[in-house]
Motif scaffolding. Sequence first.
Motif, PDB file in Angstrom:
ATOM      1  N   ILE A 124       0.765  -1.325  -0.055  1.00  0.00           N
ATOM      2  CA  ILE A 124      -0.038   0.043  -0.240  1.00  0.00           C
ATOM      3  C   ILE A 124       0.770   1.284  -0.008  1.00  0.00           C
ATOM      4  O   ILE A 124       0.454   2.358  -0.531  1.00  0.00           O
ATOM      5  N   ASN A 125       2.074   1.189   0.519  1.00  0.00           N
ATOM      6  CA  ASN A 125       2.907   2.256   0.581  1.00  0.00           C
ATOM      7  C   ASN A 125       3.996   2.502  -0.864  1.00  0.00           C
ATOM      8  O   ASN A 125       4.181   1.198  -1.269  1.00  0.00           O
ATOM      9  N   ARG A 126       3.647   3.339  -1.617  1.00  0.00           N
ATOM     10  CA  ARG A 126       4.107   3.622  -2.913  1.00  0.00           C
ATOM     11  C   ARG A 126       5.529   3.537  -2.961  1.00  0.00           C
ATOM     12  O   ARG A 126       6.086   3.283  -3.794  1.00  0.00           O
ATOM     13  N   PHE A 127       6.384   4.601  -2.064  1.00  0.00           N
ATOM     14  CA  PHE A 127       7.546   4.875  -1.983  1.00  0.00           C
ATOM     15  C   PHE A 127       8.223   4.574  -0.781  1.00  0.00           C
ATOM     16  O   PHE A 127       7.398   4.745   0.533  1.00  0.00           O
ATOM     17  N   ARG A 128       9.275   4.008  -0.729  1.00  0.00           N
ATOM     18  CA  ARG A 128      10.330   3.860   0.476  1.00  0.00           C
ATOM     19  C   ARG A 128      10.871   5.188   0.812  1.00  0.00           C
ATOM     20  O   ARG A 128      11.668   5.847  -0.067  1.00  0.00           O
ATOM     21  N   HIS A 129      10.711   5.492   2.143  1.00  0.00           N
ATOM     22  CA  HIS A 129      11.421   6.601   2.522  1.00  0.00           C
ATOM     23  C   HIS A 129      12.747   6.756   2.269  1.00  0.00           C
ATOM     24  O   HIS A 129      13.332   7.880   2.000  1.00  0.00           O
ATOM     25  N   SER A 130      13.231   5.827   2.720  1.00  0.00           N
ATOM     26  CA  SER A 130      14.902   5.835   2.544  1.00  0.00           C
ATOM     27  C   SER A 130      15.378   5.920   1.257  1.00  0.00           C
ATOM     28  O   SER A 130      16.686   6.325   1.168  1.00  0.00           O
ATOM     29  N   ILE A 181      11.744   6.344 -10.953  1.00  0.00           N
ATOM     30  CA  ILE A 181      11.309   6.823  -9.418  1.00  0.00           C
ATOM     31  C   ILE A 181      10.613   5.729  -8.859  1.00  0.00           C
ATOM     32  O   ILE A 181      11.080   5.002  -7.987  1.00  0.00           O
ATOM     33  N   LEU A 182       9.876   4.985  -9.587  1.00  0.00           N
ATOM     34  CA  LEU A 182       8.859   3.921  -9.245  1.00  0.00           C
ATOM     35  C   LEU A 182       9.763   2.639  -8.927  1.00  0.00           C
ATOM     36  O   LEU A 182       9.741   1.877  -7.962  1.00  0.00           O
ATOM     37  N   ASN A 183      10.767   2.536  -9.981  1.00  0.00           N
ATOM     38  CA  ASN A 183      11.590   1.297  -9.676  1.00  0.00           C
ATOM     39  C   ASN A 183      12.531   1.354  -8.616  1.00  0.00           C
ATOM     40  O   ASN A 183      12.910   0.514  -7.959  1.00  0.00           O
ATOM     41  N   ARG A 184      13.156   2.562  -8.589  1.00  0.00           N
ATOM     42  CA  ARG A 184      13.964   2.453  -7.564  1.00  0.00           C
ATOM     43  C   ARG A 184      13.587   2.858  -6.024  1.00  0.00           C
ATOM     44  O   ARG A 184      14.328   2.358  -5.227  1.00  0.00           O
ATOM     45  N   THR A 185      12.422   3.490  -5.809  1.00  0.00           N
ATOM     46  CA  THR A 185      11.954   3.874  -4.779  1.00  0.00           C
ATOM     47  C   THR A 185      10.820   2.915  -4.252  1.00  0.00           C
ATOM     48  O   THR A 185      10.311   3.108  -3.091  1.00  0.00           O
TER      49      THR A 185
END
Length: 539
Positions: free
Chosen positions: A120-126, A165-169
């Motif tokens: 459900i979380n789209r991006f990792r904050h780190s 951005i989506l692939n990386r985060t």
Amino acid sequence: MPIEIVCKIKFAEEDAKPKEKEAGDEQSLLGAARGAAAPRDLATFASTSTLHGLGRACGPGPHGLRRTLWALALLTSLAAFLYQAAGLARGYLTRPHLVAMDPAAPAPVAGFPAVTLCNINRFRHSALSDADIFHLANLTGLPPKDRDGHRAAGLRYPEPDMVDILNRTGHQLADMLKSCNFSGHHCSASNFSVVYTRYGKCYTFNADPRSSLPSRAGGMGSGLEIMLDIQQEEYLPIWRETNETSFEAGIRVQIHSQEEPPYIHQLGFGVSPGFQTFVSCQEQRLTYLPQPWGNCRAESELREPELQGYSAYSVSACRLRCEKEAVLQRCHCRMVHMPGNETICPPNIYIECADHTLDSLGGGPEGPCFCPTPCNLTRYGKEISMVRIPNRGSARYLARKYNRNETYIRENFLVLDVFFEALTSEAIEQRAAYGLSALLGDLGGQMGLFIGASILTLLEILDYIYEVSWDRLKRAWRRPKTPLRTSTGGISTLGLQELKEQSPCPSRGHAEGGGASSLLPNHHHPHGPPGGLFEDFAC
């Protein structure tokens, strides 16, 4: 004393006989033809018709009370039949249908469905850099990680690439997947395919329709069982709310066929951490009726263009196409999860374009986007149950195994078990409840009940109407001619006026009388010369 002269000329016997024979033959043929073409009157037709009651109401015989009662009975029965026939026709034109279900239809070797899951979380904050946070400000609402803030206005970040951005985060399946088993065999992240949805980077198990994995048995342990770590420590902190802000924790799951793209933001279900979720599936094969009974899209219908980017038609693919067309019209770009080769929308307008896709979907045939259901569809019914994990004993074991504490295990770990309830499929089929054969049968029954008629009776009535109409048309076209002379046997009678007109001699009356012409002027002028009578008679 008036004198009447009749001229009788007798033809030779040899000449009269052929003429008499020809005239007789002609009259006999004409009379025969007229007799064959003469139509029957209504009484004669009624007495021979197979329509019940018509002979007693309109047949030959005296008119009386009995015939009147029969006529009333015939008209009442005809009115009742027409009323019933109108009701049957209205019922047929509504095109009613019914749904028949066969719960025990044996399935051939049932292919396991595709299982798509998204964090459900789209991006990792780190994984977000200051440039990413700057470009995704409308989506995340996060401040920069650097205390000094974003770069000065004179220094520009490089142009963002939303796919990168989506692939990386996005959450990586290799980090989330802790264990995987399918039908008792070990599986890994390599058995999943990357797919993009409204939730960002997602993963699909058994996605290739050309190499679909079979399910060899039903029940738990015969399907897909995975353990996931949802990584709540990587969830984005909430500084301010946006349309994409999520307060949930867990994963989103959709079970679908391989020919259908995931539409997980509307068709998926949630799985919460701290629970083992059991999903018992039942394959359902649905058959819908095309026009005029329903609105399904037949496979043989070639007028509908193929959906770009998809191998087969489905409602999900059609809706994604509608969303793409709406975004292209509004933003002149497409989102990552939409098929095509158009330019991907930049992050600064991504949320605005995502909101506009919701307005492009209509709920009916008159809406901006109508996606008919395919006439043949395979879907999977689901029964979901869950139990809490881990128990006290397994929490310590999992904490030591994955080098985490027990609180982290309870808040982040979940188990998903997807399996077939049994290797049988439900066949749900729409059928026409009232077809043409049923309509004809009911009409025939009503005709027999009320008026005792059949199709052949209707043909009799139409034949009689045609016979009468054709006879009247022939009478209107024919105009009889009155003959100037009549020959009877071998004697021909000529009238005086006709004889005078055909005479080759000039009339004496015209020369002497100077008045009305006459064949015998001496009869009107007794004092005329005696020779005039002979001359006129001779002429």
